[in-house]
Design a protein around this motif. Sequence first.
Motif, PDB file in Angstrom:
ATOM      1  N   ALA A 164      -4.706 -16.029  -3.426  1.00  0.00           N
ATOM      2  CA  ALA A 164      -3.375 -15.964  -2.834  1.00  0.00           C
ATOM      3  C   ALA A 164      -2.613 -15.110  -2.713  1.00  0.00           C
ATOM      4  N   HIS A 165      -2.426 -14.075  -3.755  1.00  0.00           N
ATOM      5  CA  HIS A 165      -2.008 -12.985  -3.564  1.00  0.00           C
ATOM      6  C   HIS A 165      -2.448 -12.181  -2.612  1.00  0.00           C
ATOM      7  N   ARG A 166      -3.780 -11.935  -2.711  1.00  0.00           N
ATOM      8  CA  ARG A 166      -4.464 -10.912  -1.852  1.00  0.00           C
ATOM      9  C   ARG A 166      -4.046 -11.120  -0.183  1.00  0.00           C
ATOM     10  N   LEU A 192       6.373 -10.656  -3.765  1.00  0.00           N
ATOM     11  CA  LEU A 192       5.635 -10.432  -2.411  1.00  0.00           C
ATOM     12  C   LEU A 192       6.605 -11.421  -1.628  1.00  0.00           C
ATOM     13  N   ALA A 193       7.094 -12.638  -2.003  1.00  0.00           N
ATOM     14  CA  ALA A 193       8.134 -13.311  -0.984  1.00  0.00           C
ATOM     15  C   ALA A 193       9.162 -12.332  -0.757  1.00  0.00           C
ATOM     16  N   ARG A 194       9.642 -11.733  -1.276  1.00  0.00           N
ATOM     17  CA  ARG A 194      10.831 -10.921  -1.131  1.00  0.00           C
ATOM     18  C   ARG A 194      10.551  -9.908  -0.244  1.00  0.00           C
ATOM     19  N   LEU A 195       9.384  -9.168  -0.461  1.00  0.00           N
ATOM     20  CA  LEU A 195       9.057  -8.323   0.333  1.00  0.00           C
ATOM     21  C   LEU A 195       8.599  -8.693   1.648  1.00  0.00           C
ATOM     22  N   GLY A 225      -1.431 -10.645   4.796  1.00  0.00           N
ATOM     23  CA  GLY A 225      -0.501 -10.969   5.936  1.00  0.00           C
ATOM     24  C   GLY A 225       0.633  -9.929   6.386  1.00  0.00           C
ATOM     25  N   LEU A 226       1.061  -9.435   5.041  1.00  0.00           N
ATOM     26  CA  LEU A 226       2.212  -8.438   5.266  1.00  0.00           C
ATOM     27  C   LEU A 226       1.680  -7.374   6.119  1.00  0.00           C
ATOM     28  N   MET A 227       0.576  -6.742   5.557  1.00  0.00           N
ATOM     29  CA  MET A 227      -0.175  -5.606   6.223  1.00  0.00           C
ATOM     30  C   MET A 227      -0.524  -5.708   7.481  1.00  0.00           C
ATOM     31  N   ALA A 228      -0.950  -6.702   7.947  1.00  0.00           N
ATOM     32  CA  ALA A 228      -1.450  -7.014   9.268  1.00  0.00           C
ATOM     33  C   ALA A 228      -0.670  -6.308  10.423  1.00  0.00           C
ATOM     34  N   GLY A 229      -1.043  -5.568  11.325  1.00  0.00           N
ATOM     35  CA  GLY A 229      -0.458  -5.060  12.468  1.00  0.00           C
ATOM     36  C   GLY A 229       0.581  -3.859  12.214  1.00  0.00           C
ATOM     37  N   ARG A 282      10.630  -6.252  10.863  1.00  0.00           N
ATOM     38  CA  ARG A 282       9.374  -5.930  11.684  1.00  0.00           C
ATOM     39  C   ARG A 282       9.065  -4.605  11.583  1.00  0.00           C
ATOM     40  N   PRO A 283       8.907  -3.891  10.475  1.00  0.00           N
ATOM     41  CA  PRO A 283       8.705  -2.522  10.259  1.00  0.00           C
ATOM     42  C   PRO A 283       7.292  -1.935  11.039  1.00  0.00           C
ATOM     43  N   ALA A 284       7.155  -0.722  11.729  1.00  0.00           N
ATOM     44  CA  ALA A 284       5.975  -0.330  12.253  1.00  0.00           C
ATOM     45  C   ALA A 284       5.205   0.356  10.947  1.00  0.00           C
ATOM     46  N   THR A 285       5.924   0.740   9.759  1.00  0.00           N
ATOM     47  CA  THR A 285       5.344   1.381   8.669  1.00  0.00           C
ATOM     48  C   THR A 285       6.159   0.885   7.423  1.00  0.00           C
ATOM     49  N   VAL A 286       5.125   0.438   6.462  1.00  0.00           N
ATOM     50  CA  VAL A 286       5.736   0.298   5.165  1.00  0.00           C
ATOM     51  C   VAL A 286       5.105   1.188   4.212  1.00  0.00           C
TER      52      VAL A 286
END
Length: 230
Positions: A92-94, A58-61, A99-103, A69-73
Amino acid sequence: MSYAFTLAGQPLRALPARALWAPGLRLLAVSDLHLGKAERIARREGRMVPPYETEETLARLGDLVSVFRPATVICLGDSFDDDRAAEALSPAHRTALAGLMAGRRWIWIAGNHDPAPPELGGAQVAQHREAGLVFRHEAALRLGPGEGGEVSGHYHPKARIAGRALPAFLIDEARAILPAFGLYTGGLDVADAAFDPLASPAAQALALSRQVTPVPRAALVAAARRRRPV
């Protein structure tokens, strides 16, 4: 340094960090995160391995998301080591995932390890089509009409270069097969016969270290044959 190539008319970049970037679409694709693998090994096999692979993956991602700053993952399947591993994610992982998925648009593609959709937000699909590309977990043996830009994972390709087995993309005119992004994932040599029906004679392995090194798959197949005992 990344490696630029084109698939179905779409400019793409293979990143040393084991991800695919489509700059024109602001789209980041990763495959085979296998989050929760340590938990699954402990649960199913009773073996304890260092339980830090989810945090590091998750840290590397997160590093990639911060840089591009992708619009889509798009996560190309086997994002979790099994469906119970998704349920067993720590708070914590959730939180880190949220946070990664936001926006941004986040697409989970079902894999053979995680066929049920994770209850973590985002869209859950069998495959995804966008801008002439089709994203799925496992490469199709035969591409259908209009599927000349397939992006997949599943095989965890690696290339043997100077005695080292390096994570690798496998690309040709019609496909890009991504390396596994997660830790504890192993890999399959791109010279293996399993890739024969999936790779054209012009296929290249993009071996990953600090940079991306393109090598014709045909040369790697020939080298593998020379190593085999007579």
